[in-house]
Design an enzyme around this catalytic site. Structure first.
Site, short mmCIF file in Angstrom:
data_model
loop_
_atom_site.label_atom_id
_atom_site.label_comp_id
_atom_site.label_asym_id
_atom_site.label_seq_id
_atom_site.Cartn_x
_atom_site.Cartn_y
_atom_site.Cartn_z
N ARG A 234 0.83 -1.21 0.00
CA ARG A 234 0.03 -0.11 0.09
C ARG A 234 0.92 1.21 0.01
O ARG A 234 1.99 1.26 0.73
CB ARG A 234 -0.87 -0.15 1.20
CG ARG A 234 -2.07 -0.90 1.14
CD ARG A 234 -2.98 -0.46 0.04
NE ARG A 234 -4.23 -1.32 -0.14
CZ ARG A 234 -4.17 -2.40 -0.84
NH1 ARG A 234 -3.39 -2.74 -1.76
NH2 ARG A 234 -5.26 -3.08 -0.98
N ASP A 258 4.70 -0.58 -7.13
CA ASP A 258 3.36 -0.67 -7.81
C ASP A 258 2.13 -0.03 -7.21
O ASP A 258 1.05 0.13 -7.53
CB ASP A 258 2.99 -2.24 -7.65
CG ASP A 258 1.82 -2.90 -8.53
OD1 ASP A 258 1.76 -2.33 -9.73
OD2 ASP A 258 0.95 -3.51 -8.11
N GLU A 263 -1.86 7.40 -5.57
CA GLU A 263 -2.50 6.75 -6.64
C GLU A 263 -4.29 6.76 -6.93
O GLU A 263 -4.55 6.70 -7.71
CB GLU A 263 -2.27 5.06 -6.37
CG GLU A 263 -2.96 4.67 -5.55
CD GLU A 263 -2.48 3.07 -5.30
OE1 GLU A 263 -1.13 2.75 -5.53
OE2 GLU A 263 -3.41 1.98 -5.09
N HIS A 295 -0.73 -0.28 -9.66
CA HIS A 295 -1.31 -1.06 -9.00
C HIS A 295 -1.91 -2.52 -9.76
O HIS A 295 -3.16 -2.90 -9.84
CB HIS A 295 -2.47 -0.72 -8.24
CG HIS A 295 -2.95 -1.06 -7.05
ND1 HIS A 295 -3.31 -0.38 -5.70
CD2 HIS A 295 -3.25 -2.29 -6.44
CE1 HIS A 295 -3.34 -1.15 -4.93
NE2 HIS A 295 -3.48 -2.43 -5.15
P1 NAI Z 1 -1.37 -11.23 4.95
O1 NAI Z 1 -2.60 -10.78 5.78
O2 NAI Z 1 -1.43 -12.68 4.47
O3 NAI Z 1 0.22 -10.99 5.36
C1 NAI Z 1 0.14 -9.74 6.01
C2 NAI Z 1 1.28 -9.77 6.93
O4 NAI Z 1 1.79 -8.62 7.44
C3 NAI Z 1 1.02 -10.61 8.05
O5 NAI Z 1 1.69 -11.88 8.39
C4 NAI Z 1 0.98 -9.80 9.39
O6 NAI Z 1 1.35 -10.52 10.70
C5 NAI Z 1 2.09 -8.84 8.90
N1 NAI Z 1 2.16 -7.69 9.60
C6 NAI Z 1 1.26 -6.90 10.17
N2 NAI Z 1 1.55 -5.80 10.74
C7 NAI Z 1 2.80 -5.85 10.54
C8 NAI Z 1 3.84 -4.91 11.04
N3 NAI Z 1 3.62 -3.88 11.68
N4 NAI Z 1 5.11 -5.03 10.71
C9 NAI Z 1 5.24 -6.27 9.80
N5 NAI Z 1 4.44 -7.02 9.49
C10 NAI Z 1 3.30 -6.89 9.99
O7 NAI Z 1 -1.51 -10.18 3.52
P2 NAI Z 1 -1.18 -10.44 2.05
O8 NAI Z 1 -2.24 -11.25 1.43
O9 NAI Z 1 0.21 -11.31 2.09
O10 NAI Z 1 -1.07 -9.09 1.58
C11 NAI Z 1 -0.20 -8.07 2.13
C12 NAI Z 1 -0.46 -6.71 1.52
O11 NAI Z 1 -0.34 -6.73 -0.03
C13 NAI Z 1 -2.06 -6.57 1.59
O12 NAI Z 1 -2.14 -5.87 2.95
C14 NAI Z 1 -2.47 -5.45 0.53
O13 NAI Z 1 -2.27 -4.41 0.94
C15 NAI Z 1 -1.16 -5.83 -0.57
N6 NAI Z 1 -1.72 -6.09 -1.75
C16 NAI Z 1 -1.20 -5.58 -3.06
C17 NAI Z 1 -1.80 -6.15 -4.10
C18 NAI Z 1 -1.42 -5.38 -5.24
O14 NAI Z 1 -2.15 -5.57 -6.42
N7 NAI Z 1 -0.43 -4.54 -5.51
C19 NAI Z 1 -2.88 -7.22 -4.04
C20 NAI Z 1 -3.05 -7.71 -3.12
C21 NAI Z 1 -2.53 -7.47 -1.82
#
Ligand code: NAI
Length: 329
Positions: A234, A258, A263, A295
Site C-alpha cells: 500500500r 506498484d 494513486e 497497482h
Molecule cells: P497477509 O495478511 O497474508 O500478510 C500480511 C502480513 O503482514 C501478516 O503476516 C501480518 O502479521 C504482517 N504484519 C502486520 N502488521 C505488521 C507490521 N507492523 N510489521 C510487519 N508485518 C506486519 O496479507 P497478504 O495477502 O500477504 O497481502 C499483503 C498486502 O499486499 C495487503 O495488505 C495489501 O495491501 C497488498 N496487496 C497488494 C496488491 C497489489 O495488486 N499490488 C494485491 C493484493 C494485496
C-alpha cells in the site's frame, strides 16, 4: 439477487461473467463510476455493491448505502484500508473481501520490479528501440548472495521469500507473527536490523496506523547505500516526500513501486493528456532509478478468476447469513 458493480473495467466483466453460470441466483450490473458518497445513491434496489481498492467506503458512503437498502459491500480485493469497518458494523452492513486470490501474482510483480530497477530494464527497452545499443547507465548488481529483507511474511511475503531464496539470496524478515513454515531458510530479525542489513527491501505488510509511513527519512537513513526498495503493498507505507529526500541522498540503487500515496484518482485511468499539477508522483518519476506501475500486482488471469469466484461466493454467504474468514469484522 442483484449486485451493483462499481468502477467496472472490461476485464472485470470478462472475469465475472463466465463464473455466473455457477451462481444462477446472482445478477450483476456493471457501472464505470467509482463508489463514493454520491454514486452510492445508485445502489438503491441492489442487495450488494462490489467495490475495489480505490473506492471510498467511508462513513458517508456506508450511510447512503444503508439508506438505499444495501446489505453487503463486497470488496474484490484483499486490502480494506479504504473501508470504515466500524461504521459498517454499526450499520449492520456486511463487508467481505477476497483475502487470498493469487499471492504469487503480487510477489512475482514485486520480484519483477526489483529486477527491472536493478538492471534498468525500462531504460534498456527504450534505448534499444531508439537504436542506442550503448550500456550507459544500465549497470546493476547480482542478486545472488545479496540479502533480501521481507517486511510482512503473510501470504504474499512468504512467496517473495521463496522467490528470493530461488535467486540465491539470503532471506531475512520482520513480522509481528513469525511464519513457522519459512524458518528453514528465513531468519527473523528486528525491523531496524532488516533496514540495516538488506540489499533488497520488499514491503508485504498491510497499511495500518502502526505501519503508516514506516518508510520515512529516519528509517531510510538506517538502510544501506545502494539498497533496492520495492512496495507492492500500500502506498502510504512509504512517505513519498521522505523517499524523494532519500533518493536525492543517493540511498537507492532502485525503487520499484506498484503502489504510491497519490494513486487514488490515477489507478486504472488514462491520464496521459492531463497536466499533473502539484504531483509528487511526477517528481518521483523524474528520477532515473524509479519505476512505477499502477497497482497491477493482482492482474493475472489466475488471480482474476479467483477474485470473481470468491466475490460471488461471498455474496451467497451474505444472503445465507454465513460468517466466514472473508468478513472484515
Ligand atoms: P497477509 O495478511 O497474508 O500478510 C500480511 C502480513 O503482514 C501478516 O503476516 C501480518 O502479521 C504482517 N504484519 C502486520 N502488521 C505488521 C507490521 N507492523 N510489521 C510487519 N508485518 C506486519 O496479507 P497478504 O495477502 O500477504 O497481502 C499483503 C498486502 O499486499 C495487503 O495488505 C495489501 O495491501 C497488498 N496487496 C497488494 C496488491 C497489489 O495488486 N499490488 C494485491 C493484493 C494485496
Amino acid at each position: 439477487m442483484k449486485m451493483l458493480f462499481y468502477a467496472a473495467k472490461t476485464y472485470d466483466k470478462k472475469s465475472f461473467d463466465p463464473e455466473l453460470s455457477d451462481f444462477p441466483d446472482i445478477e450483476i450490473e456493471y457501472i464505470e463510476h467509482e463508489l463514493d458518497p454520491r454514486s452510492a445513491l445508485l445502489a438503491k434496489g441492489y442487495e450488494a455493491v462490489c467495490a475495489f481498492v480505490s473506492a471510498d467506503v467511508g462513513e458517508k458512503t456506508l450511510q447512503v448505502l444503508k439508506d438505499a437498502g444495501v446489505k453487503a459491500v463486497l470488496m474484490r480485493c484483499a486490502g480494506f484500508n479504504n473501508v470504515d469497518a466500524k461504521k459498517a458494523e454499526e450499520l449492520g452492513i456486511a463487508v467481505k473481501r477476497v483475502p487470498a486470490y493469487s499471492p504469487e501474482a503480487v510477489s512475482e510483480l514485486a520480484m519483477a520490479l526489483a529486477l527491472a530497477v536493478n538492471r534498468r530494464l525500462y531504460k534498456a527497452y527504450n534505448k534499444v528501440r531508439e537504436n542506442d545499443y550503448s550500456l550507459k547507465n544500465l549497470r546493476g548488481v547480482n542478486m545472488r548472495g545479496k540479502t533480501a529483507g521481507i517486511v510482512g511474511t503473510g501470504k504474499i511475503g512468504a512467496y517473495m521469500c521463496e522467490q528470493c531464496r530461488g535467486f540465491g539470496m539470503k532471506v531475512i524478515a520482520y513480522d509481528l507473527y513469525e511464519n513457522e513454515s519459512l524458518k528453514d531458510y528465513v531468519t527473523y530479525v528486528t525491523l531496524d536490523e532488516l533496514f540495516e542489513r538488506s540489499d533488497l527491501i520488499s514491503l508485504h505488510c498491510p497499511l495500518l496506523d502502526s505501519t503508516y509511513h514506516m518508510i520515512n527519512i529516519d528509517t531510510i537513513k538506517k538502510m544501506k547505500d545502494g539498497v533496492i526498495l520495492v512496495n507492492t503493498s500500500r502506498g502510504a507505507l512509504i512517505s513519498t516526500n521522505d523517499l524523494i529526500e532519500g533518493i536525492r541522498m543517493n540511498k537507492f540503487l532502485g525503487v520499484g513501486l506498484d503502489v504510491y500515496e497519490e494513486e487514488t484518482g490515477n489507478v486504472y485511468e488514462d491520464r496521459s493528456d492531463d497536466i499533473m499539477e502539484h504531483s509528487v508522483t511526477s517528481r518521483l518519476l523524474s528520477f532515473p532509478n524509479v519505476m512505477i506501475t499502477s497497482h497491477q500486482g493482482f492482474y493475472t488471469m489466475e488471480a482474476l478468476s479467483a477474485i470473481a469466484r470468491t466475490t460471488l461466493q461471498n455474496f451467497m454467504d451474505v444472503i445465507n447469513g454465513k460468517h466466514t474468514q472473508n468478513d472484515i469484522y
